[in-house]
Design a protein around this motif. Structure first.
Motif, mmCIF file in Angstrom:
data_model
loop_
_atom_site.group_PDB
_atom_site.id
_atom_site.type_symbol
_atom_site.label_atom_id
_atom_site.label_comp_id
_atom_site.label_asym_id
_atom_site.label_seq_id
_atom_site.Cartn_x
_atom_site.Cartn_y
_atom_site.Cartn_z
ATOM 1 N N PRO A 210 -67.576 57.582 -113.202
ATOM 2 C CA PRO A 210 -67.371 58.840 -113.921
ATOM 3 C C PRO A 210 -68.435 59.033 -114.980
ATOM 4 N N MET A 211 -68.906 60.257 -115.154
ATOM 5 C CA MET A 211 -69.968 60.548 -116.109
ATOM 6 C C MET A 211 -69.491 61.504 -117.200
ATOM 7 N N SER A 212 -68.158 61.636 -117.373
ATOM 8 C CA SER A 212 -67.636 62.585 -118.351
ATOM 9 C C SER A 212 -67.662 61.967 -119.735
ATOM 10 N N GLY A 213 -68.322 62.648 -120.670
ATOM 11 C CA GLY A 213 -68.304 62.206 -122.054
ATOM 12 C C GLY A 213 -69.430 61.242 -122.367
ATOM 13 N N TRP A 214 -70.209 61.595 -123.422
ATOM 14 C CA TRP A 214 -71.336 60.737 -123.789
ATOM 15 C C TRP A 214 -70.876 59.379 -124.290
ATOM 16 N N GLY A 215 -69.733 59.328 -124.984
ATOM 17 C CA GLY A 215 -69.260 58.040 -125.478
ATOM 18 C C GLY A 215 -69.001 57.065 -124.352
ATOM 19 N N ARG A 216 -68.334 57.548 -123.311
ATOM 20 C CA ARG A 216 -68.055 56.670 -122.178
ATOM 21 C C ARG A 216 -69.333 56.271 -121.460
ATOM 22 N N GLN A 217 -70.236 57.230 -121.294
ATOM 23 C CA GLN A 217 -71.506 56.905 -120.654
ATOM 24 C C GLN A 217 -72.260 55.827 -121.418
ATOM 25 N N THR A 218 -72.254 55.924 -122.745
ATOM 26 C CA THR A 218 -73.001 54.981 -123.569
ATOM 27 C C THR A 218 -72.519 53.554 -123.355
ATOM 28 N N PHE A 219 -71.213 53.369 -123.233
ATOM 29 C CA PHE A 219 -70.676 52.013 -123.144
ATOM 30 C C PHE A 219 -70.371 51.566 -121.719
ATOM 31 N N ASP A 220 -70.633 52.441 -120.738
ATOM 32 C CA ASP A 220 -70.434 52.044 -119.345
ATOM 33 C C ASP A 220 -71.338 50.877 -118.950
ATOM 34 N N GLY A 221 -72.547 50.826 -119.536
ATOM 35 C CA GLY A 221 -73.433 49.713 -119.226
ATOM 36 C C GLY A 221 -72.831 48.377 -119.619
ATOM 37 N N LEU A 222 -72.190 48.331 -120.789
ATOM 38 C CA LEU A 222 -71.512 47.106 -121.213
ATOM 39 C C LEU A 222 -70.383 46.752 -120.246
ATOM 40 N N ARG A 223 -69.623 47.762 -119.834
ATOM 41 C CA ARG A 223 -68.505 47.497 -118.931
ATOM 42 C C ARG A 223 -68.997 46.949 -117.596
ATOM 43 N N VAL A 224 -70.019 47.582 -117.043
ATOM 44 C CA VAL A 224 -70.561 47.102 -115.765
ATOM 45 C C VAL A 224 -71.160 45.704 -115.928
ATOM 46 N N GLY A 225 -71.944 45.514 -116.997
ATOM 47 C CA GLY A 225 -72.628 44.241 -117.183
ATOM 48 C C GLY A 225 -71.683 43.062 -117.336
ATOM 49 N N ARG A 367 -78.740 52.063 -118.049
ATOM 50 C CA ARG A 367 -77.753 51.557 -118.989
ATOM 51 C C ARG A 367 -77.673 50.033 -118.966
ATOM 52 N N VAL A 368 -77.739 49.437 -117.797
ATOM 53 C CA VAL A 368 -77.720 47.972 -117.735
ATOM 54 C C VAL A 368 -79.014 47.397 -118.299
ATOM 55 N N GLN A 369 -80.136 48.061 -118.071
ATOM 56 C CA GLN A 369 -81.373 47.630 -118.706
ATOM 57 C C GLN A 369 -81.264 47.726 -120.226
ATOM 58 N N ALA A 370 -80.559 48.764 -120.715
ATOM 59 C CA ALA A 370 -80.334 48.877 -122.154
ATOM 60 C C ALA A 370 -79.508 47.703 -122.664
ATOM 61 N N VAL A 371 -78.487 47.324 -121.904
ATOM 62 C CA VAL A 371 -77.666 46.167 -122.294
ATOM 63 C C VAL A 371 -78.522 44.904 -122.301
ATOM 64 N N LEU A 372 -79.427 44.776 -121.324
ATOM 65 C CA LEU A 372 -80.291 43.597 -121.260
ATOM 66 C C LEU A 372 -81.187 43.505 -122.498
ATOM 67 N N VAL A 373 -81.790 44.625 -122.888
ATOM 68 C CA VAL A 373 -82.635 44.622 -124.083
ATOM 69 C C VAL A 373 -81.784 44.432 -125.333
ATOM 70 N N PHE A 374 -80.592 45.036 -125.353
ATOM 71 C CA PHE A 374 -79.667 44.875 -126.472
ATOM 72 C C PHE A 374 -79.283 43.410 -126.640
ATOM 73 N N ALA A 375 -79.056 42.730 -125.514
ATOM 74 C CA ALA A 375 -78.688 41.313 -125.554
ATOM 75 C C ALA A 375 -79.807 40.449 -126.116
ATOM 76 N N GLN A 376 -81.041 40.934 -126.057
ATOM 77 C CA GLN A 376 -82.158 40.214 -126.652
ATOM 78 C C GLN A 376 -82.366 40.601 -128.118
ATOM 79 N N SER A 377 -82.184 41.885 -128.427
ATOM 80 C CA SER A 377 -82.552 42.389 -129.750
ATOM 81 C C SER A 377 -81.588 41.938 -130.844
#
Length: 432
Positions: A210-225, A367-377
């Motif tokens: 689902p792509m409804s809502g920017w908040g959910r989209q932002t944290f979907d990468g964390l959920r998938v990862g 989004r998963v690439q963002a989580v990967l960089v976030f996990a480093q930063s």
């Protein structure tokens, strides 16, 4: 030249420009004191960490190509503005902090999109070679950028250095515009319907979330990862390596060198050997293909790196009473330790990058690439300060030894935990 080759060539040029500008800004800020130099680095890293997840969501929503082109055009304007203001206002440190913040903000959107490019431009079977080529490009930029930045800064000043960096952003934007596929070929499209079965890498044909809502989209990468059995352990190991391994080369080697009175050339040789070892592994993968059993190779790589860190710590602790010179015994030992660290980092990086890209659903690539960089930063922001303060109290060799032990123990715990999860899942699957 293939589309990926053209993109990689432009990316390498842009990375060199980024390294040139980073060195020039840090050097200029250091002229106003260490506090300003620290503020410039923080102004880059803080917005990058804060907005990474949102940047990944934007890229998956509107398309990685649009995000990268917009970021490159924006950074062209920012660096040209810096050049113009520098000529009028000299090198005021507050101006550098403002530009650093803009760089970090742009990175938060650009890095997740850029990280997804190998998956978008090459077939899955070639991901290991593609990511290795990208790693070599990054290492090459890290080698040449600072030296070129120092040369440009000393010869022409900050304004001309900024103009040169702006040119690399403009070239990158032009290449992206030329390579951008037609709308019908774009992979990143807002999904028309939802289905979560493949978000964890199940292999189903329905790979939509689902792509409804920017908040959910932002944290979907964390959920998938962190629900995907392939992504989760490698994200955890990436965070561990970022927090305990990256500071060894970037922070603790220079601190160790100063504590022991090593000359700058020898300390630089140790840092360069780490990068050389990592680049050598990437070159092998580029030529011969993916390393066997990449999941196991990733953890083995971190164990090898932790052994190299421990070896370097022992060299430092044994050499506290002598200076470090090019002809003395500790130099070959330190370079051997650095090579082990680099090889271990290379084994880990060349194994994890294609695994993460290959296991990520197409709808969540950025989004998963963002989580990967976030996990480093985020770990790096914390441990750089903690380890630096620790090294002010105890010898840097002891801090390195602590990092080596914590790294090996953490990787072992992550491996045992994931192995236990896999065993429990197998047993549950066997129950009628």
């Amino acid at each position: 030249m293939s589309r990926y080759g053209a993109w990689l060539a432009a990316t390498t040029l842009s990375l060199v420009g980024t390294q040139v500008m980073g060195f020039a800004m840090a050097w200029t800020a250091a002229g106003h004191g260490a506090t300003w130099a620290g503020l410039v680095l923080t102004a880059i890293n803080l917005p990058r960490a804060l907005f990474l997840l949102f940047g990944g969501a934007v890229a998956d929503r509107v398309g990685a190509w649009r995000v990268m082109i917009s970021a490159d055009v924006a950074m062209t304007a920012v660096t040209l503005t810096l050049a113009a203001l520098t000529r009028q206002m000299s090198d005021r440190p507050l101006l550098l902090v403002m530009v650093a913040f803009a760089i970090g903000f742009a990175d938060a959107f650009y890095l997740p999109s850029s990280g997804s490019m190998p998956r978008l431009l090459v077939p899955t079977a070639s991901l290991a070679r593609a990511t290795s080529a990208r790693q070599i490009a990054g290492q090459s930029a890290a080698f040449t950028g600072p030296a070129l930045g120092g040369l440009l800064l000393a010869t022409f000043g900050l304004a001309v250095t900024a103009i040169a960096n702006a040119a690399t952003f403009a070239i990158m934007a032009a290449v992206l515009i030329a390579l951008r596929p037609r709308p019908a070929r774009l992979i990143h499209r807002p999904p028309a319907h939802a289905g979560v079965s493949a978000a964890a890498g199940s292999g189903s044909d329905d790979r939509r979330w689902p792509m409804s809502g920017w908040g959910r989209q932002t944290f979907d990468g964390l959920r998938v990862g962190f629900t995907n059995p392939v992504l989760r352990p490698h994200l955890l190991m990436t965070a561990t390596a970022a927090g305990l391994l990256l500071p060894c080369a970037g922070l603790l080697v220079p601190v160790l060198a100063r504590q022991l009175g090593w000359p700058p050339a020898s300390a630089g040789a140790v840092a360069a050997t780490i990068a050389l070892g990592s680049g050598a592994v990437a070159a092998v993968v580029l030529v011969r293909g993916a390393l066997p059993n990449p999941r196991r190779m990733a953890s083995r790589g971190l164990f090898v790196a932790s052994g190299g860190v421990a070896f370097l710590a022992l060299v430092g602790l044994a050499d506290r009473s002598t200076s470090f010179g090019p002809g003395q015994l500790p130099l070959p030992a330190a370079l051997t330790a650095a090579a082990l660290i680099g090889v271990g980092m290379g084994m880990f990086g060349t194994s994890v990058a294609p695994l993460v890209l290959g296991a990520t659903p197409e709808t969540h690539l950025a989004r998963v690439q963002a989580v990967l960089v976030f996990a480093q930063s985020v770990p790096l922001l914390v441990t750089n300060n903690l380890l630096g303060a620790f090294a002010d109290v105890v010898p840097a060799g002891f801090v390195l030894l602590t990092c080596a032990g914590l790294l090996a123990a953490s990787v072992g715990v992550i491996g045992l935990h994931e192995s236990g999860n896999g065993s429990r899942a197998t047993v549950r699957g066997a129950v009628p």
